[in-house]
Design a protein around this motif. Sequence first.
Motif, short mmCIF file in Angstrom:
data_model
loop_
_atom_site.label_atom_id
_atom_site.label_comp_id
_atom_site.label_asym_id
_atom_site.label_seq_id
_atom_site.Cartn_x
_atom_site.Cartn_y
_atom_site.Cartn_z
N LEU A 249 5.42 9.14 -39.52
CA LEU A 249 4.31 8.55 -40.25
C LEU A 249 4.52 8.96 -41.71
O LEU A 249 4.87 10.11 -41.98
CB LEU A 249 2.97 9.10 -39.75
N ALA A 250 4.34 8.04 -42.63
CA ALA A 250 4.50 8.33 -44.05
C ALA A 250 3.14 8.30 -44.73
O ALA A 250 2.31 7.44 -44.43
CB ALA A 250 5.43 7.31 -44.70
N ASN B 298 4.99 12.15 -48.15
CA ASN B 298 5.18 13.09 -47.05
C ASN B 298 5.58 12.33 -45.79
O ASN B 298 4.99 11.31 -45.46
CB ASN B 298 3.90 13.89 -46.79
N LEU B 299 6.58 12.85 -45.11
CA LEU B 299 7.05 12.28 -43.86
C LEU B 299 6.63 13.22 -42.74
O LEU B 299 6.98 14.40 -42.74
CB LEU B 299 8.57 12.12 -43.90
N LEU C 290 3.25 16.79 -35.08
CA LEU C 290 2.16 16.63 -36.05
C LEU C 290 2.34 17.56 -37.25
O LEU C 290 1.38 18.15 -37.76
CB LEU C 290 0.80 16.85 -35.39
N SER C 291 3.59 17.66 -37.72
CA SER C 291 3.88 18.50 -38.88
C SER C 291 4.65 17.71 -39.93
O SER C 291 5.35 16.74 -39.61
CB SER C 291 4.69 19.73 -38.46
#
Length: 116
Positions: free
Chosen positions: A7-8, A17-18, A24-25
């Motif tokens: 998720l970006a 952030n990727l 979930l980090s």
Amino acid sequence: DPAGRFLASGGADCLLNLWDLKSLSCVWSYGFATHAITTTTLSHDGSLVAWGTGGGSQGESLVSICGTDSKTLYHQHQCGSPANHVKFHPKQPVLAVATTDCPRDGSYLQVVHTRV
């Protein structure tokens, strides 16, 4: 991304952030932008991430494309006006960019072919 790996996200801190969806980090932060990130997208296979920026009359109006695994900046495209939306083609590494202002050619939509 369609594979369900990443998720970006991006925003006023100028970082893209990727995120790894399993843990979930945040697995990587791209610091190539100098103005707020206005839009993000991942490619059909999750190998590329793209984002757009737009910062008013004094700001950059760029679309950047990086590899999700290599973290390499592959391409930056000058839009001429803030990028409102970026979206990869569902099956090919082709990126569409919608901008705020109509450039001289009368088009609000730009297409960036990504040959990585």
